[in-house]
Design a protein around this motif. Structure first.
Motif, PDB file in Angstrom:
ATOM      1  N   VAL A   1       0.856  -1.180   0.000  1.00  0.00           N
ATOM      2  CA  VAL A   1       0.000   0.000   0.000  1.00  0.00           C
ATOM      3  C   VAL A   1       0.892   1.229   0.000  1.00  0.00           C
ATOM      4  O   VAL A   1       1.856   1.307   0.729  1.00  0.00           O
ATOM      5  CB  VAL A   1      -0.906   0.005   1.250  1.00  0.00           C
ATOM      6  CG1 VAL A   1      -1.723   1.272   1.323  1.00  0.00           C
ATOM      7  CG2 VAL A   1      -1.813  -1.191   1.236  1.00  0.00           C
ATOM      8  N   GLY A   2       0.573   2.175  -0.820  1.00  0.00           N
ATOM      9  CA  GLY A   2       1.366   3.391  -0.869  1.00  0.00           C
ATOM     10  C   GLY A   2       1.332   4.000  -2.246  1.00  0.00           C
ATOM     11  O   GLY A   2       0.475   3.685  -3.067  1.00  0.00           O
ATOM     12  N   ASN A   3       2.266   4.874  -2.500  1.00  0.00           N
ATOM     13  CA  ASN A   3       2.300   5.548  -3.793  1.00  0.00           C
ATOM     14  C   ASN A   3       3.207   4.792  -4.750  1.00  0.00           C
ATOM     15  O   ASN A   3       4.323   5.210  -5.037  1.00  0.00           O
ATOM     16  CB  ASN A   3       2.741   7.006  -3.640  1.00  0.00           C
ATOM     17  CG  ASN A   3       4.024   7.138  -2.853  1.00  0.00           C
ATOM     18  OD1 ASN A   3       4.570   6.153  -2.396  1.00  0.00           O
ATOM     19  ND2 ASN A   3       4.499   8.351  -2.707  1.00  0.00           N
ATOM     20  N   ASN A   4       2.723   3.641  -5.203  1.00  0.00           N
ATOM     21  CA  ASN A   4       3.441   2.869  -6.216  1.00  0.00           C
ATOM     22  C   ASN A   4       3.096   3.461  -7.578  1.00  0.00           C
ATOM     23  O   ASN A   4       1.949   3.757  -7.865  1.00  0.00           O
ATOM     24  CB  ASN A   4       3.029   1.393  -6.171  1.00  0.00           C
ATOM     25  CG  ASN A   4       3.419   0.754  -4.864  1.00  0.00           C
ATOM     26  OD1 ASN A   4       4.392   1.147  -4.254  1.00  0.00           O
ATOM     27  ND2 ASN A   4       2.657  -0.227  -4.427  1.00  0.00           N
ATOM     28  N   ASN A   5       4.106   3.575  -8.417  1.00  0.00           N
ATOM     29  CA  ASN A   5       3.891   4.246  -9.696  1.00  0.00           C
ATOM     30  C   ASN A   5       3.224   3.363 -10.731  1.00  0.00           C
ATOM     31  O   ASN A   5       2.365   3.810 -11.458  1.00  0.00           O
ATOM     32  CB  ASN A   5       5.214   4.774 -10.240  1.00  0.00           C
ATOM     33  CG  ASN A   5       5.761   5.893  -9.383  1.00  0.00           C
ATOM     34  OD1 ASN A   5       5.005   6.570  -8.705  1.00  0.00           O
ATOM     35  ND2 ASN A   5       7.061   6.074  -9.407  1.00  0.00           N
TER      36      ASN A   5
ATOM     37  N   LYS B   1       4.224  -2.847 -12.413  1.00  0.00           N
ATOM     38  CA  LYS B   1       5.438  -3.628 -12.159  1.00  0.00           C
ATOM     39  C   LYS B   1       5.934  -3.432 -10.730  1.00  0.00           C
ATOM     40  O   LYS B   1       6.298  -4.402 -10.053  1.00  0.00           O
ATOM     41  CB  LYS B   1       6.521  -3.222 -13.150  1.00  0.00           C
ATOM     42  CG  LYS B   1       7.792  -4.017 -13.018  1.00  0.00           C
ATOM     43  CD  LYS B   1       8.826  -3.607 -14.038  1.00  0.00           C
ATOM     44  CE  LYS B   1      10.110  -4.376 -13.831  1.00  0.00           C
ATOM     45  NZ  LYS B   1      11.149  -3.952 -14.771  1.00  0.00           N
ATOM     46  N   SER B   2       5.939  -2.193 -10.241  1.00  0.00           N
ATOM     47  CA  SER B   2       6.410  -1.948  -8.873  1.00  0.00           C
ATOM     48  C   SER B   2       5.454  -2.545  -7.850  1.00  0.00           C
ATOM     49  O   SER B   2       5.885  -3.053  -6.819  1.00  0.00           O
ATOM     50  CB  SER B   2       6.597  -0.451  -8.633  1.00  0.00           C
ATOM     51  OG  SER B   2       5.379   0.228  -8.769  1.00  0.00           O
ATOM     52  N   LYS B   3       4.155  -2.516  -8.132  1.00  0.00           N
ATOM     53  CA  LYS B   3       3.188  -3.160  -7.225  1.00  0.00           C
ATOM     54  C   LYS B   3       3.423  -4.664  -7.174  1.00  0.00           C
ATOM     55  O   LYS B   3       3.372  -5.286  -6.105  1.00  0.00           O
ATOM     56  CB  LYS B   3       1.761  -2.874  -7.695  1.00  0.00           C
ATOM     57  CG  LYS B   3       1.318  -1.463  -7.482  1.00  0.00           C
ATOM     58  CD  LYS B   3      -0.105  -1.277  -7.950  1.00  0.00           C
ATOM     59  CE  LYS B   3      -0.497   0.179  -7.865  1.00  0.00           C
ATOM     60  NZ  LYS B   3      -1.862   0.406  -8.338  1.00  0.00           N
ATOM     61  N   PHE B   4       3.675  -5.263  -8.346  1.00  0.00           N
ATOM     62  CA  PHE B   4       3.907  -6.702  -8.408  1.00  0.00           C
ATOM     63  C   PHE B   4       5.196  -7.081  -7.685  1.00  0.00           C
ATOM     64  O   PHE B   4       5.237  -8.063  -6.940  1.00  0.00           O
ATOM     65  CB  PHE B   4       3.950  -7.146  -9.871  1.00  0.00           C
ATOM     66  CG  PHE B   4       4.049  -8.631 -10.044  1.00  0.00           C
ATOM     67  CD1 PHE B   4       2.977  -9.440  -9.753  1.00  0.00           C
ATOM     68  CD2 PHE B   4       5.224  -9.212 -10.484  1.00  0.00           C
ATOM     69  CE1 PHE B   4       3.065 -10.808  -9.904  1.00  0.00           C
ATOM     70  CE2 PHE B   4       5.330 -10.575 -10.631  1.00  0.00           C
ATOM     71  CZ  PHE B   4       4.244 -11.377 -10.342  1.00  0.00           C
ATOM     72  N   ILE B   5       6.258  -6.287  -7.858  1.00  0.00           N
ATOM     73  CA  ILE B   5       7.536  -6.567  -7.192  1.00  0.00           C
ATOM     74  C   ILE B   5       7.379  -6.435  -5.672  1.00  0.00           C
ATOM     75  O   ILE B   5       7.897  -7.270  -4.915  1.00  0.00           O
ATOM     76  CB  ILE B   5       8.631  -5.632  -7.734  1.00  0.00           C
ATOM     77  CG1 ILE B   5       8.991  -6.043  -9.158  1.00  0.00           C
ATOM     78  CG2 ILE B   5       9.873  -5.658  -6.856  1.00  0.00           C
ATOM     79  CD1 ILE B   5       9.938  -5.093  -9.846  1.00  0.00           C
TER      80      ILE B   5
END
Length: 92
Positions: A39-43, A46-50
């Motif tokens: 949870v947060g400011n993922n761009n 891909k970054s959410k999956f990582i």
């Protein structure tokens, strides 16, 4: 014509009834947001999956990890059955 006086808006210092004084009282947050890494400011996706994969790897609950793997395996087998994949190539 006369001089036109412009009134200033009144300011009220309203605080909600059950406000304890820490943080913004109108901020809507989930209970477990401070414990999650995803949870947060993922761009991007891909970054959410990582972040989700890293969170899965560092999970202390190994029973939940096994349960997720079993559920994924069953869903893959159901998908292969639906599309008519021949599983006999895996067996001699």
């Amino acid at each position: 014509m006369g001089i036109l006086k412009v009134r200033k808006n009144k300011k009220f210092s309203y605080t909600p009834r059950h406000y304890k004084g820490d943080g913004n009282p109108y901020e809507i947050k989930h209970k477990f947001d401070e414990h999650r890494v995803t949870v947060g400011n993922n761009n991007g996706l891909k970054s959410k999956f990582i972040n989700a994969i890293n969170d899965y790897k560092t999970n202390e609950n190994h029973e939940a990890n096994k349960r997720v793997l079993i559920i994924v395996a069953v869903l893959v087998l159901v998908f292969l059955f639906i599309i008519g994949f021949d599983l006999s190539i895996f067996f001699s």
